[in-house]
Design an enzyme around this catalytic site. Structure first.
Site, PDB file in Angstrom:
ATOM      1  CB  ALA A 256      -0.925   0.005   1.215  1.00  0.00           C
ATOM      2  CG  ASN A 259      -0.216   8.066  -2.324  1.00  0.00           C
ATOM      3  OD1 ASN A 259       0.937   8.096  -2.686  1.00  0.00           O
ATOM      4  ND2 ASN A 259      -1.025   7.058  -2.595  1.00  0.00           N
ATOM      5  CD  GLU A 292       0.772   1.989   3.873  1.00  0.00           C
ATOM      6  OE1 GLU A 292       1.285   3.105   3.674  1.00  0.00           O
ATOM      7  OE2 GLU A 292       1.444   0.944   3.833  1.00  0.00           O
TER       8      GLU A 292
END
Length: 860
Positions: A256, A259, A292
């Site tokens: 993953a 961003n 993430e």
């Protein structure tokens, strides 16, 4: 690393406009640039790969060709002014981007992957992590083909355009490096929820995927909300925008990508429901979702000065997601999984040609630097600092780090200095952990004086490799211990010893008898222990130690010692008996009731063939496989009734509690033992489980058991499984992997046949890893066939895949890195294939760097 120089220019703002088309996307950028040092005249370089330049303007005027130079890697502006606006228009073809770096197609969706250096495949830009810019992005596309248009930050405008087109505009309020840029466009459905932060901000949570997969996202959504709450409570980190989006794609080189505000995930780490995902999948989704999200602070708000600092975000965030998973489930089981990853894979990397420090001095391509050393050993370094500083000082250190470097590009040194300043602890010697490659060794000597009732423990540090003796300095190694009396009780509280010298002796007083040493509790440091007296204590520790890691490690050591003896007997044509003391200890674990059935399963599970191989100076894959198989079969024969009884007692409906997960784990371990008997009754048991299972954990376990047996139903259940799940890519990846890892004489032929299957695609990384990768990395018995046929298969696919996706090809090539641990015949076979790869014209830098490291010792 020593060549790092601060940038000569910063990019204050970046305005991007995308005119999307699968074959010819136009990207228009407008950046405002300022020189960092007005007294220093210099050129300005913008990276750019595989781009068709359409126009370039400075301050709204066409830039003359005399003012810039172009090469295959980018554009150089010759002595530009101190401040200027640069506008560039270029064209790209996402449909041909099979490397999956930059803007590419995943089925009918457009998406991006920019870490580490993918943004230069989108437009011309100074592609380095220490240039942070505020991004504004407008996306225009056909509304029919791409009804959903996403990018980082907040959605500020949407517009319907002529000719069936539309646009959306996104502004990210936080400056970021270009590697955190993201864009997604496609026909997507969305699962929505909200999270209210501790400051009462209502955050929109959105998961985007195809409508048919939307029902598989609820677990991930719940994990995200738990992670957001946990990060507030444990690290004081609150989410900083009004929207948080995750998009699941099938074509992705990594797990993953974090961003800012728009995470792009490999679908295998989002999709999870009981009938398609195993318990292991559920845990992986929880871990990666949390990882993430945690990057929002440890990686995004505070980012990297340069790629040599990669563990600053990855090691730190791995540790944070390990803490989270421990708090969400069984701390003992989580720690054992984390340690096993380090001992099984990171120690192997340390021992081979890919060895490098957590912070290396150099690299050829950053893609090859995303290693288990950077990630998992890096996490162990953070864990050691936490242990040495204590919980309060550790938290004060992370608070100071986030506060001081918020919005900046930081270094490992910045992080360690913040921990020092907040705690008052000098970590100068500890810094060596970041700069020294390999696994340190610690030798142990014990001495008990019954007259003085004194126990002396002498520890001596040794460098990871003998060649480093002249330059090596002692590390700062935290060794957590307990001293156990004859009843298995600790004679005093757990003790943290700090080994900082080459040789140190620690004394303990007023002990009535010689204690049993519970050493390296919790795996307090990633070191190898040389302790000549350890073996005699293993059975005692198995039975009595209250430290989960020490008890599990003792079980593993007992198993390995038994297999080693069986290997020696096989190689020398002797009887293959099992020692009575081993049987007694195994029976004690099998018979004893434990509160955590998953922990019991870990204690009873024999080490893998890969783990056993690490104990051998010269690896014999065939003997290891046969010895382990003999051991499992004899245990199944001897404890057949108990295993059957336990298997049947653990039967129950699916549940997602820690207890339910543990019961399934223990039940399927019993099946794994029993299936080795090739008994028709057990095969019928496995078939019944396959036919009646309502969850993928039990279904996949039954399929794996049947595939590794002589059951006449073997081929039919494989076909039944495929027919039922042919349209679910994640489940079919399991189908491929189960067959690729089967330790059978015909597995190589099966893998070759499957590589021609209609569901196999060499341009889909998950599919490649589940078949070719699984065979080469996780099936040593078949991969290391004496005739070299496994090596031929790997060579063929490395060269084929490298032409399209060098990152995926590089991951496969790593299967050759342990070449020097095998017998001469296998070394010769492997070397022949590696030299063939090295001599192939046009191989990628990714592949060249790996094969060059592997072959280097043979050139000396």
């Amino acid at each position: 690393l020593k060549e790092y120089r601060p940038p000569s220019f910063y990019v204050r703002s970046t305005d991007l406009k995308f005119d999307l088309d699968p074959n010819k996307t136009t990207v228009s950028s407008k950046i405002t640039v300022i020189r960092t040092n007005y007294a220093e005249a210099s050129d300005f370089y913008l990276n750019g790969n595989n781009l068709e330049l359409l126009s370039i303007q400075m301050n709204q005027e066409e830039l003359p060709e005399s003012c810039y130079r172009m090469d295959s890697q980018g554009i150089t502006l010759i002595s530009p002014p101190n401040e200027f606006e640069l506008s560039i228009s270029n064209r790209i073809d996402p449909s041909q981007n099979l490397a999956l770096s930059g803007l590419y197609m995943s089925d009918d969706m457009l998406c991006t992957q920019c870490e580490a250096e993918g943004f230069r495949n989108i437009t011309y830009f100074p592609d380095r992590p220490d240039i942070l810019s505020k991004f504004s992005v407008t996306i225009e596309a056909s509304q029919k083909e791409f009804p959903i248009l996403l990018s980082n930050g907040e959605l500020v405008a949407t517009e319907k355009l002529p000719s069936g087109r539309h646009s959306s505009t996104w502004i990210d309020p936080h400056p970021k490096p270009c590697y955190l840029f993201a864009l997604v466009a496609g026909k997507l459905s969305v699962l929505r929820d909200t999270f209210v932060t501790r400051s009462n901000n209502r955050v929109k949570l959105e998961f985007y995927t195809s409508s048919s997969d939307l029902d598989q996202c609820m677990h991930a959504m719940n994990c995200l909300k738990r992670a957001m709450k946990w990060d507030e409570e444990v690290y004081g980190r609150e989410y900083d925008m009004n929207r948080y989006m995750i998009v699941a794609v099938d074509h992705f080189n990594m797990g993953a990508m974090e961003n800012k505000g728009l995470n792009i995930f490999n679908s295998k780490y989002v999709f999870a429901k009981p009938d398609t995902a195993t318990d292991q999948d559920f845990h992986a989704v929880e871990s990666v979702i949390a990882h993430e999200y945690f990057h929002n602070w440890s990686g995004n708000r505070v980012t990297l000065r340069d790629w040599f600092q990669l563990s600053l975000k990855e090691g730190f965030t791995i540790y944070r997601d390990q803490q989270f998973s421990s708090d969400m489930g069984s701390p003992a089981v989580q720690r054992i999984h984390d340690v096993n990853m380090v001992k099984l894979h990171q120690f192997r990397e340390d021992a081979g040609p890919s060895r490098h420090p957590v912070q290396p001095d150099s690299y050829l391509t950053i893609d090859n630097f995303y290693t288990i050393t950077v990630y998992n050993k890096g996490a162990e370094l953070i864990r050691m600092m936490h242990l040495l500083l204590g919980a309060d000082s550790y938290r004060a250190g992370t608070d100071l780090y986030f506060e001081r470097y918020d919005g900046l590009a930081a270094t490992v040194e910045n992080f360690v200095s913040a921990m020092e300043e907040a705690s008052g602890v000098n970590l100068e010697q500890f810094r060596l952990w970041y700069r020294v490659g390999g696994t340190p060794r610690v030798s142990i000597q014990r001495q008990y004086d019954s007259t003085r009732r004194t126990f002396m423990l002498t520890m001596e540090q040794k460098p990871p490799h003998s060649s480093e003796d002249s330059s090596w300095s002692p590390m700062h190694v935290p060794i957590q211990i307990a001293l156990l009396d004859n009843d298995g009780n600790a004679t005093q509280d757990e003790i943290l010893l700090e080994l900082t010298q080459s040789r140190q002796t620690f004394k303990f007083f007023d002990l009535e008898s010689s204690p049993t040493l519970s050493l390296l509790r919790g795996f307090s440091a990633p070191v190898l222990i040389d302790d000549p007296q350890a073996d005699q204590d293993l059975h005692f520790i198995m039975a009595h130690d209250d430290d989960a890691y020490c008890r599990w490690n003792a079980c593993q050591q007992v198993f390995k010692l038994q297999v080693q003896k069986l290997v020696a007997n096989i190689q020398n044509g002797r009887e293959t008996d099992i020692e009575s003391e081993f049987l007694s200890s195994f029976n004690a674990v099998l018979s004893n009731a434990v509160e955590d059935p998953q922990f019991k399963a870990l204690l009873l599970e024999p080490p893998s063939e890969i783990a056993i191989a690490q104990t051998m100076e010269i690896v014999d894959p065939t003997a290891i496989h046969n010895a382990r198989k003999i051991l499992v079969r004899k245990l199944a024969e001897r404890y057949y009734d108990q295993l059957i009884e336990l298997y049947r007692a653990l039967n129950g409906d699916w549940g997602d509690s820690t207890d339910a997960v543990g019961k399934r784990s223990l039940r399927n371990l019993c099946l794994n033992y029993l299936i080795e008997l090739d008994d028709s009754t057990v095969q019928k048991l496995a078939l019944r489980q396959f036919e009646s299972s309502s969850n993928m954990t039990d279904l996949a376990a039954a399929l794996r058991a049947l595939v590794n047996s002589s059951s006449p139903a073997r081929e039919s259940v494989l076909q039944m499984f495929y027919d039922r799940w042919r349209n679910d890519s994640g489940v079919i990846d399991k189908w491929f992997r189960i067959q690729a890892t089967a330790a059978r004489p015909d597995t190589l032929k099966k893998v070759v046949d499957l590589s021609k299957h209609q569901s196999f695609n060499i341009y889909t990384p998950n599919r490649v890893y589940s078949l070719i990768g699984a065979f080469c990395h996780a099936n040593p018995y078949c991969f290391h066939a004496r005739d070299g046929s496994g090596y031929d298969l790997l060579t063929e696919y490395v060269l084929r895949i490298d032409k399209a996706n060098s990152q995926a090809a590089a991951q496969l090539t790593e299967a050759f890195t342990e070449i020097r641990r095998f017998d001469q015949d296998r070394q010769d076979e492997m070397r022949q294939r590696i030299e063939q790869i090295a001599a192939t014209p046009g191989i990628s830098v990714n592949i060249y760097e790996i094969v060059d490291r592997i072959l280097a010792p043979f050139k000396n």
